[in-house]
Motif scaffolding. Structure first.
Motif, PDB file in Angstrom:
ATOM      1  N   ASN A   1      -3.441  15.303  -1.730  1.00  0.00           N
ATOM      2  CA  ASN A   1      -4.220  14.167  -2.226  1.00  0.00           C
ATOM      3  C   ASN A   1      -4.471  13.125  -1.133  1.00  0.00           C
ATOM      4  O   ASN A   1      -3.570  12.789  -0.358  1.00  0.00           O
ATOM      5  CB  ASN A   1      -3.493  13.485  -3.392  1.00  0.00           C
ATOM      6  CG  ASN A   1      -3.463  14.361  -4.621  1.00  0.00           C
ATOM      7  OD1 ASN A   1      -4.193  15.337  -4.710  1.00  0.00           O
ATOM      8  ND2 ASN A   1      -2.605  14.017  -5.565  1.00  0.00           N
ATOM      9  N   ASN A   2      -5.712  12.630  -1.100  1.00  0.00           N
ATOM     10  CA  ASN A   2      -6.089  11.476  -0.269  1.00  0.00           C
ATOM     11  C   ASN A   2      -5.950  11.722   1.237  1.00  0.00           C
ATOM     12  O   ASN A   2      -5.916  10.765   2.008  1.00  0.00           O
ATOM     13  CB  ASN A   2      -5.271  10.230  -0.648  1.00  0.00           C
ATOM     14  CG  ASN A   2      -5.410   9.868  -2.107  1.00  0.00           C
ATOM     15  OD1 ASN A   2      -6.524   9.820  -2.644  1.00  0.00           O
ATOM     16  ND2 ASN A   2      -4.302   9.637  -2.768  1.00  0.00           N
ATOM     17  N   ILE A   3      -5.868  12.949   1.649  1.00  0.00           N
ATOM     18  CA  ILE A   3      -5.859  13.239   3.085  1.00  0.00           C
ATOM     19  C   ILE A   3      -7.307  13.240   3.565  1.00  0.00           C
ATOM     20  O   ILE A   3      -8.142  14.017   3.081  1.00  0.00           O
ATOM     21  CB  ILE A   3      -5.181  14.586   3.390  1.00  0.00           C
ATOM     22  CG1 ILE A   3      -3.721  14.550   2.939  1.00  0.00           C
ATOM     23  CG2 ILE A   3      -5.264  14.906   4.874  1.00  0.00           C
ATOM     24  CD1 ILE A   3      -2.979  15.845   3.207  1.00  0.00           C
TER      25      ILE A   3
ATOM     26  N   PHE B   1       0.831  -1.192   0.000  1.00  0.00           N
ATOM     27  CA  PHE B   1       0.000   0.000   0.000  1.00  0.00           C
ATOM     28  C   PHE B   1       0.872   1.250   0.000  1.00  0.00           C
ATOM     29  O   PHE B   1       1.959   1.277   0.589  1.00  0.00           O
ATOM     30  CB  PHE B   1      -0.906   0.014   1.235  1.00  0.00           C
ATOM     31  CG  PHE B   1      -1.998  -1.007   1.185  1.00  0.00           C
ATOM     32  CD1 PHE B   1      -3.133  -0.796   0.422  1.00  0.00           C
ATOM     33  CD2 PHE B   1      -1.889  -2.186   1.906  1.00  0.00           C
ATOM     34  CE1 PHE B   1      -4.138  -1.743   0.379  1.00  0.00           C
ATOM     35  CE2 PHE B   1      -2.888  -3.136   1.862  1.00  0.00           C
ATOM     36  CZ  PHE B   1      -4.027  -2.915   1.094  1.00  0.00           C
ATOM     37  N   GLU B   2       0.368   2.251  -0.705  1.00  0.00           N
ATOM     38  CA  GLU B   2       1.105   3.506  -0.714  1.00  0.00           C
ATOM     39  C   GLU B   2       1.066   4.127   0.683  1.00  0.00           C
ATOM     40  O   GLU B   2       0.048   4.066   1.374  1.00  0.00           O
ATOM     41  CB  GLU B   2       0.488   4.468  -1.730  1.00  0.00           C
ATOM     42  CG  GLU B   2       0.636   4.012  -3.165  1.00  0.00           C
ATOM     43  CD  GLU B   2       0.117   5.047  -4.138  1.00  0.00           C
ATOM     44  OE1 GLU B   2      -0.316   6.121  -3.665  1.00  0.00           O
ATOM     45  OE2 GLU B   2       0.142   4.786  -5.337  1.00  0.00           O
ATOM     46  N   PRO B   3       2.156   4.717   1.093  1.00  0.00           N
ATOM     47  CA  PRO B   3       2.163   5.343   2.425  1.00  0.00           C
ATOM     48  C   PRO B   3       1.171   6.493   2.478  1.00  0.00           C
ATOM     49  O   PRO B   3       0.916   7.168   1.474  1.00  0.00           O
ATOM     50  CB  PRO B   3       3.609   5.830   2.566  1.00  0.00           C
ATOM     51  CG  PRO B   3       4.108   5.974   1.169  1.00  0.00           C
ATOM     52  CD  PRO B   3       3.428   4.901   0.380  1.00  0.00           C
TER      53      PRO B   3
END
Length: 356
Positions: free
Chosen positions: A208-210, A180-182
């Motif tokens: 992004n993705n926060i 998984f991406e950190p």
């Protein structure tokens, strides 16, 4: 012609089968019938006669008096109890599983003279070959359609087939689990301060993705763009942005003159607000890359796409536009305009090199 003759002609019956009836005295004949005979005669009708009303095609045959008001629950309970109390059918003969007396055998088709002439010495060799040898031969000859992947690569590497020959099943390749991406560890509060302070070290801001960024913080990022002259790339994909935040972003883009790349993919921005953002981009025309795909709702609609075509054609600086269009006309016109912008940049670059 008498009435009886007409009746015989219509029905096709013989004269000895039908008594001579005088239809003029039909009332007297009906008066001689009993009530049961009248009911039986009255029930003799054609249910498929479309000229009869539905109530006359299927009259009520119930002769019993009602015992009470209709209750669906009681009726179902009665039917269930009656079905349970009924005796099962008796099996006349108990089923006994038996093996078939004769085994099926394919019928042998005699070979024709042409087939006999084609037979060669190789037929005996191929008949005696094992499945592994046939697999190897098929791989050498390039008959890839006769082999699955496991058989083909095993033949190339001289490996033994575990599942065996042409009847073997190809095994799936072992799944390679990608890590998984950190998580995005960007400090939102610090980023807001740097934007407002116009810090020269902040050229690229990635949010992004926060998860769980409040609307107030997103709006603060957008408001900071109004006075910021250092930020060049802003990424706000998958941050649950709504039209409320997108409206503030469009207002900020009218004043910002340094931002070149904007990404708001995978949010909840509607088509009308995307149009507003494109209008704001056209004010200064500094943003050359704008991405906004995968919004909910995703379909923009014909009215919105028509506006986008007009806005893109008015912008000579836009190089990349990430939007999913529904109609082919929009895709073609937007692609043609972006390609034209690329050609203008290329021609300018070539002319600058020539002058140099």
């Amino acid at each position: 012609m008498t009435d009886s003759a007409e009746f015989l002609k219509l029905t096709g019956q013989k004269s000895e089968d039908v008594p001579d009836i005088d239809l003029d005295n039909i009332d007297e004949l009906l008066a001689q019938l009993t009530q049961e005979e009248l009911d039986e005669l009255n029930g003799d009708f054609d249910p498929d006669n479309s000229f009869l009303p539905p109530s006359e095609r299927m009259r009520s045959q119930t002769t019993k008096d009602p015992t009470g008001p209709f209750s669906r629950k009681k009726l179902l309970a009665f039917l269930e109890k009656k079905a349970k109390d009924e005796k099962d059918w008796e099996n006349i003969k108990q089923y006994v599983k038996k093996a078939p007396e004769k085994t099926w055998k394919a019928k042998e088709v005699p070979k024709t003279q042409e087939e006999k002439d084609i037979d060669t010495e190789w037929d005996d060799i191929l008949t005696q070959a094992t499945e592994d040898e046939l697999v190897d031969l098929a791989a050498v000859l390039g008959f890839h359609g006769m082999l699955n992947q496991t058989q083909f690569y095993a033949s190339e590497n001289n490996e033994k087939l575990e599942s065996g020959g042409f009847a073997g099943l190809a095994k799936a390749e072992q799944l390679k689990v990608a890590p998984f991406e950190p998580p995005n560890t960007t400090d939102v509060e610090q980023s807001i301060r740097l934007i407002k302070d116009n810090d020269s070290s902040l050229k690229h801001l990635n949010l992004n993705n926060i998860k769980n960024i409040s609307y107030e913080r997103l709006e603060a990022v957008c408001d900071g763009l109004k006075t910021n002259t250092q930020l060049e790339t802003l990424e706000m994909a998958s941050v649950a942005m709504t039209d409320r935040v997108a409206k503030r972003l469009s207002e900020a883009l009218k004043e910002n003159k340094t931002l070149t790349s904007l990404n708001i993919e995978s949010n909840f921005v509607t088509g009308e607000l995307i149009v507003e953002i494109l209008k704001s981009i056209n004010v200064n025309k500094t943003v050359t890359e704008f991405r906004a795909t995968n919004q909910k709702p995703e379909a923009l609609g014909n009215k919105v796409e028509t506006k986008i075509i007009k806005l893109v054609q008015e912008n000579d600086k836009m190089m990349k536009l990430g939007l999913a269009f529904e109609f082919p006309e929009t895709r073609v016109k937007v692609t043609e305009k972006l390609q034209s912008n690329y050609d203008q940049v290329r021609k300018k670059r070539v002319s600058d090199k020539g002058e140099a």
